[in-house]
Design a protein around this motif. Structure first.
Motif, PDB file in Angstrom:
ATOM      1  N   VAL A 366       5.018  -0.814   0.453  1.00  0.00           N
ATOM      2  CA  VAL A 366       4.433  -0.562   1.873  1.00  0.00           C
ATOM      3  C   VAL A 366       3.433  -0.191   2.531  1.00  0.00           C
ATOM      4  CG1 VAL A 366       5.686  -0.356   4.362  1.00  0.00           C
ATOM      5  CG2 VAL A 366       7.681  -0.520   1.975  1.00  0.00           C
ATOM      6  N   HIS A 367       3.317   1.409   2.296  1.00  0.00           N
ATOM      7  CA  HIS A 367       2.314   1.822   1.716  1.00  0.00           C
ATOM      8  C   HIS A 367       1.077   1.738   1.034  1.00  0.00           C
ATOM      9  CE1 HIS A 367       3.465   4.340   5.592  1.00  0.00           C
ATOM     10  NE2 HIS A 367       3.596   3.430   5.563  1.00  0.00           N
ATOM     11  N   ASP A 368      -0.364   1.253   0.540  1.00  0.00           N
ATOM     12  CA  ASP A 368      -0.126   0.787  -0.522  1.00  0.00           C
ATOM     13  C   ASP A 368      -1.241   1.317  -0.627  1.00  0.00           C
ATOM     14  OD1 ASP A 368       0.119  -0.821  -3.337  1.00  0.00           O
ATOM     15  OD2 ASP A 368      -0.781  -2.645  -1.584  1.00  0.00           O
ATOM     16  N   VAL A 369      -1.681   1.499  -1.426  1.00  0.00           N
ATOM     17  CA  VAL A 369      -2.862   2.363  -2.471  1.00  0.00           C
ATOM     18  C   VAL A 369      -4.405   2.201  -1.325  1.00  0.00           C
ATOM     19  CG1 VAL A 369      -1.861   3.499  -4.088  1.00  0.00           C
ATOM     20  CG2 VAL A 369      -3.350   0.913  -4.406  1.00  0.00           C
ATOM     21  N   GLY A 370      -5.052   2.756  -1.976  1.00  0.00           N
ATOM     22  CA  GLY A 370      -7.041   1.635  -2.177  1.00  0.00           C
ATOM     23  C   GLY A 370      -6.962   2.265  -0.426  1.00  0.00           C
ATOM     24  N   GLY A 371      -6.544   3.082   0.700  1.00  0.00           N
ATOM     25  CA  GLY A 371      -7.110   2.879   1.724  1.00  0.00           C
ATOM     26  C   GLY A 371      -7.653   3.472   1.794  1.00  0.00           C
ATOM     27  N   ASN A 372      -8.619   4.564   1.223  1.00  0.00           N
ATOM     28  CA  ASN A 372      -9.475   5.517   1.117  1.00  0.00           C
ATOM     29  C   ASN A 372     -10.436   5.475   0.291  1.00  0.00           C
ATOM     30  OD1 ASN A 372      -8.323   6.988  -0.402  1.00  0.00           O
ATOM     31  ND2 ASN A 372      -8.418   9.296   0.015  1.00  0.00           N
ATOM     32  N   LEU A 373     -10.554   4.843  -0.692  1.00  0.00           N
ATOM     33  CA  LEU A 373     -11.458   4.978  -1.859  1.00  0.00           C
ATOM     34  C   LEU A 373     -12.531   3.977  -1.075  1.00  0.00           C
ATOM     35  CD1 LEU A 373      -9.012   4.257  -4.866  1.00  0.00           C
ATOM     36  CD2 LEU A 373      -9.833   6.108  -3.787  1.00  0.00           C
ATOM     37  N   GLU A 374     -13.749   3.862  -1.235  1.00  0.00           N
ATOM     38  CA  GLU A 374     -15.415   3.363  -0.800  1.00  0.00           C
ATOM     39  C   GLU A 374     -15.490   2.364  -2.144  1.00  0.00           C
ATOM     40  OE1 GLU A 374     -19.271   5.458  -0.295  1.00  0.00           O
ATOM     41  OE2 GLU A 374     -17.971   5.867   1.308  1.00  0.00           O
ATOM     42  N   ASP A 375     -15.149   2.523  -3.536  1.00  0.00           N
ATOM     43  CA  ASP A 375     -15.366   2.158  -4.675  1.00  0.00           C
ATOM     44  C   ASP A 375     -14.639   2.841  -5.561  1.00  0.00           C
ATOM     45  OD1 ASP A 375     -16.005   4.642  -5.940  1.00  0.00           O
ATOM     46  OD2 ASP A 375     -18.434   4.337  -5.258  1.00  0.00           O
ATOM     47  N   ALA A 376     -14.646   1.473  -6.644  1.00  0.00           N
ATOM     48  CA  ALA A 376     -14.083   1.777  -7.815  1.00  0.00           C
ATOM     49  C   ALA A 376     -14.256   2.599  -8.554  1.00  0.00           C
ATOM     50  CB  ALA A 376     -14.735   0.829  -8.681  1.00  0.00           C
ATOM     51  N   SER A 377     -15.290   3.953  -8.380  1.00  0.00           N
ATOM     52  CA  SER A 377     -14.854   5.110  -9.138  1.00  0.00           C
ATOM     53  C   SER A 377     -13.798   5.804  -8.709  1.00  0.00           C
ATOM     54  CB  SER A 377     -16.530   5.339  -9.142  1.00  0.00           C
ATOM     55  OG  SER A 377     -16.791   6.170  -7.932  1.00  0.00           O
ATOM     56  N   GLY A 378     -13.793   6.153  -8.056  1.00  0.00           N
ATOM     57  CA  GLY A 378     -13.124   6.614  -6.663  1.00  0.00           C
ATOM     58  C   GLY A 378     -13.168   7.371  -5.262  1.00  0.00           C
ATOM     59  N   LYS A 379     -14.522   7.401  -5.066  1.00  0.00           N
ATOM     60  CA  LYS A 379     -15.294   8.120  -4.979  1.00  0.00           C
ATOM     61  C   LYS A 379     -14.780   7.567  -2.828  1.00  0.00           C
ATOM     62  CE  LYS A 379     -19.801   8.201  -1.470  1.00  0.00           C
ATOM     63  NZ  LYS A 379     -20.780   8.081  -1.891  1.00  0.00           N
TER      64      LYS A 379
END
Length: 464
Positions: A366-379
């Motif tokens: 419901v509150h899915d992941v990735g909303g604050n990731l700028e790129d795939a490195s985790g930045k």
């Protein structure tokens, strides 16, 4: 008088027709996902990724269990949500192996996958005890990683690489972009939930209690607490000011019913919908008419924010527009006076009326992941200076699915500090006090970002 809904309508909201999904879309989704895992295994020098569905948890000092919730990384690969102690084993270039827990006893239900359309995409093995998984894990665990919640299980198996952070960052970043199959699943989850919301609306206008409204929702969606993606909020009157209200009062509020706020979703093949609606029991003059108008204004703000969505903008801009919209509502209703829109935001006046964000990512969770990731490195994307605690702040891009959910609430704990502060004279406390019994308003839609804007998955189901 209440807005009329005949009692005959209460039984008319049967389980919605679920059109399902397109298997070819699922096949394409599966192959793309498998290719991503192959690249990740190669990049991280891994031979095996053991994805654990999870296992039930028992209540303290009891032999009963909490409702099982599957590891989202498991159901991302295999659309099974009710197979505890099961695994998916990922190897480079090989068909994924589904290790299905099938105990030989009469205590546990064994999920039947014989007719599953996805079955040919997996090699399937059965285990009868959880410890049997050891047979499918290489003896040398140096190039094996565990993905799941139960670290103690990984340790018992001798797996030292547990939830590798760099691997999770990549999975979470890419999970934000939904395939055609995923979009269809979320749209279907919206269709199911929309039928529930319509049933609750009818029950509310018939004077039903919170509990009876909840029963109407479950009847219409054919999903109970174990199937729904989260615990439904069914809040009448002041309860709507409790953002995560969990109670379900069994007492009808005869002659005292003012408002309803429902926040409830549905699931389809592991994907969630998350919808909120608010209703005024009456549109008579006085505070009832004011609240009915507030519901219309927040609904209009929701649609304005959906229209604001454009690729290459940032989600922080939606948060800002939401607060501008709330500030304008406060001025138009006369609840706050003598302050500019920017002053109301900077002095945190708007936060007192809308203390949550504009929305969140939506998908397998419901509150899915990735909303604050700028790129795939985790930045991490930098949060806007005005909204430093905003968690969904990355760039808006096509195929992202988010909720848009502005609200206006009358919460004593947030308003009282202003009553004793330097801005007290800017508030119409008498008018605000008249709204306390209504609790508040939240209108929440689920949208998918397109190449040129956004498509509203919730309104597409006919829910208004």
């Amino acid at each position: 008088m209440p807005i009329s809904k005949s009692n005959q309508q209460l039984g008319s909201h049967l389980s919605p027709r679920v059109e399902g999904h397109n298997f070819e879309q699922y096949r394409a989704h599966f192959h793309d996902l498998k290719a991503r895992y192959d690249r990740l295994l190669e990049a991280h020098d891994m031979d095996v990724l053991a994805v654990h569905a999870g296992q039930p948890k028992r209540h303290f000092m009891d032999d009963s269990e909490y409702d099982f919730r599957v590891n989202p990384h498991f159901k991302a690969i295999c659309p099974l949500v009710d197979a505890p102690h099961s695994w998916v084993i990922m190897r480079q270039g090989a068909k994924p192996t589904l290790i299905l827990f099938a105990p030989e006893d009469f205590w546990h239900e064994v999920v039947n996958i014989d007719d599953a359309d996805w079955l040919p995409l997996f090699h399937v093995e059965l285990i009868t005890t959880p410890s049997d998984i050891e047979r499918f894990i290489p003896y040398n665990k140096d190039r094996v990683a565990y993905l799941g919640e139960h670290i103690e299980v990984a340790q018992a198996l001798g797996i030292m690489q547990v939830n590798p952070e760099s691997l999770l960052h990549s999975l979470h970043y890419h999970r934000v972009f939904k395939s055609d199959y995923e979009l269809q699943c979320i749209a279907t989850a919206n269709r199911i939930a929309a039928a529930g919301h319509e049933a609750v609306e009818a029950a509310f206008y018939a004077g039903r209690s919170e509990f009876e409204c909840w029963l109407a929702y479950m009847q219409a969606t054919q999903q109970g607490p174990t199937q729904a993606p989260y615990q439904s909020i069914v809040a009448q009157n002041q309860h709507a000011a409790i953002l995560h209200y969990r109670g379900k009062s069994t007492q009808p509020l005869h002659g005292r019913l003012k408002s309803l706020m429902i926040d409830a979703g549905a699931s389809y093949r592991g994907y969630a919908s998350d919808i909120s609606r608010s209703y005024s029991f009456s549109e008579q003059q006085g505070e009832h008419a004011v609240f009915a108008e507030l519901v219309k204004r927040v609904d209009a703000l929701t649609l304005e924010l959906v229209d604001w969505v454009r690729p290459h903008r940032y989600f922080g801009s939606i948060q800002e527009q939401a607060h501008y919209g709330v500030a304008q509502i406060l001025l138009d209703f006369g609840w706050v006076k003598g302050l500019s829109l920017d002053q109301m935001i900077d002095e945190r006046v708007t936060y007192a009326f809308m203390p949550h964000s504009f929305g969140h990512m939506l998908g397998l969770q419901v509150h899915d992941v990735g909303g604050n990731l700028e790129d795939a490195s985790g930045k991490a994307s930098q949060a806007p200076e005005r909204f430093p605690n905003l968690r969904t702040n990355r760039k808006i891009e096509p195929r992202q699915v988010v909720t848009i959910e502005p609200g206006v609430y009358f919460i004593d704990a947030l308003l009282q500090p202003f009553g004793h502060g330097p801005l007290a004279r800017h508030f119409d406390w008498q008018a605000l006090d008249a709204m306390r019994d209504f609790g508040g308003v939240r209108i929440e839609d689920n949208i998918v970002v397109t190449e040129h804007g956004a498509s509203n998955l919730t309104r597409a189901q006919g829910l208004r």
